[in-house]
Design a protein around this motif. Structure first.
Motif, PDB file in Angstrom:
ATOM      1  N   ASP A 217      69.466  62.885  40.913  1.00  0.00           N
ATOM      2  CA  ASP A 217      68.194  63.560  40.616  1.00  0.00           C
ATOM      3  C   ASP A 217      67.817  63.359  39.150  1.00  0.00           C
TER       4      ASP A 217
ATOM      5  N   GLU B 293      68.949  74.749  45.128  1.00  0.00           N
ATOM      6  CA  GLU B 293      69.734  73.542  45.374  1.00  0.00           C
ATOM      7  C   GLU B 293      70.184  72.976  44.039  1.00  0.00           C
TER       8      GLU B 293
ATOM      9  N   ARG C  67      67.396  72.614  41.264  1.00  0.00           N
ATOM     10  CA  ARG C  67      66.306  71.715  41.652  1.00  0.00           C
ATOM     11  C   ARG C  67      64.957  72.448  41.647  1.00  0.00           C
TER      12      ARG C  67
ATOM     13  N   ALA D 177      66.785  59.836  38.435  1.00  0.00           N
ATOM     14  CA  ALA D 177      65.449  59.550  38.967  1.00  0.00           C
ATOM     15  C   ALA D 177      64.374  60.154  38.067  1.00  0.00           C
ATOM     16  N   TRP D 178      64.596  61.378  37.592  1.00  0.00           N
ATOM     17  CA  TRP D 178      63.635  62.011  36.686  1.00  0.00           C
ATOM     18  C   TRP D 178      63.519  61.201  35.394  1.00  0.00           C
TER      19      TRP D 178
ATOM     20  N   ASP E 281      60.342  71.270  41.349  1.00  0.00           N
ATOM     21  CA  ASP E 281      59.358  70.190  41.358  1.00  0.00           C
ATOM     22  C   ASP E 281      58.906  69.881  39.934  1.00  0.00           C
TER      23      ASP E 281
ATOM     24  N   ARG F  97      70.932  71.466  35.149  1.00  0.00           N
ATOM     25  CA  ARG F  97      71.861  71.758  36.244  1.00  0.00           C
ATOM     26  C   ARG F  97      72.021  73.263  36.444  1.00  0.00           C
TER      27      ARG F  97
ATOM     28  N   LEU G 193      71.102  70.318  41.133  1.00  0.00           N
ATOM     29  CA  LEU G 193      70.642  68.996  40.718  1.00  0.00           C
ATOM     30  C   LEU G 193      71.835  68.056  40.712  1.00  0.00           C
ATOM     31  N   THR G 194      71.624  66.862  41.157  1.00  0.00           N
ATOM     32  CA  THR G 194      72.689  65.870  41.153  1.00  0.00           C
ATOM     33  C   THR G 194      72.446  64.865  40.034  1.00  0.00           C
TER      34      THR G 194
END
Length: 196
Positions: free
Chosen positions: A20, A14, A51, A23-24, A53, A47, A16-17
């Motif tokens: 994202d 997926e 995505r 938020a990180w 964890d 990017r 990364l936006t």
């Protein structure tokens, strides 16, 4: 381009936006000390990776930091070998041998948990790597190198083996470990390939 077929490898991760990454950054998972140009460069590389964890990875990296400290100071090089590259293992062994030549030793033992407190662990660099063809056949998924900057409070007693005297030393340790491994199930096992 005739005859080219799509890869039968794992599905694309997926993407990364911007949300994202924000938020990180807001959660302190990305190194706040990076200047804006290095932050942009890190965002671009993340990017390309897609995505994953990051919070879980950084939690594991804290454990790796403590494990390397313990195994290094206890001189348990055979136990350390699976966690680090051969070059890092040799560097650690040489450093510990130099301390021994000076008849200095840092007793770790059970006091390690009290002696080292990792205050911060944040991602400061990331690279999507081309897999070695031999490795690519054995593992699937994204091969990456993730650099984690640590800030740790360390307090040690350095023992002079000749005199038996112990000198307490406390300091803030700032260091970076580069972890290489696979992000996807079945990926290459994680190893520390550089410490700086």
């Amino acid at each position: 381009l005739r005859g080219l077929r799509p890869s039968s490898g794992p599905a694309a991760p997926e993407p990364l936006t911007a949300a994202d990454l924000r938020a990180w950054r807001d959660a302190g998972l990305l190194d706040p000390s990076l200047g804006w140009l290095r932050s942009i460069a890190l965002d671009l590389r993340l990017r390309a990776i897609g995505r994953f964890d990051l919070e879980g990875f950084l939690r594991g990296s804290r454990g790796a930091y403590l494990a390397v400290q313990r195994l290094m100071y206890e001189r348990r090089f055979d136990d350390l070998a699976p966690l680090v590259s051969p070059a890092v293992l040799q560097a650690v062994r040489t450093t510990m041998d130099e301390l021994a030549e000076q008849q200095l030793r840092i007793p770790a033992g059970d006091a390690l948990e009290d002696s080292v407190v990792v205050r911060e662990a944040s991602l400061c660099d990331a690279h999507l790597l081309e897999a070695d063809p031999e490795v690519a056949e054995a593992h699937e998924g994204r091969l990456v190198q993730l650099h984690v900057r640590f800030v740790a409070d360390e307090s040690w007693a350095v023992r002079d083996e000749a005199s038996g005297e112990e000198t307490p030393r406390a300091h803030v340790q700032r260091s970076t470990m580069a972890f290489r491994g696979g992000l996807d199930p079945g990926g290459e096992a994680w190893r520390i390939v550089d410490i700086y």
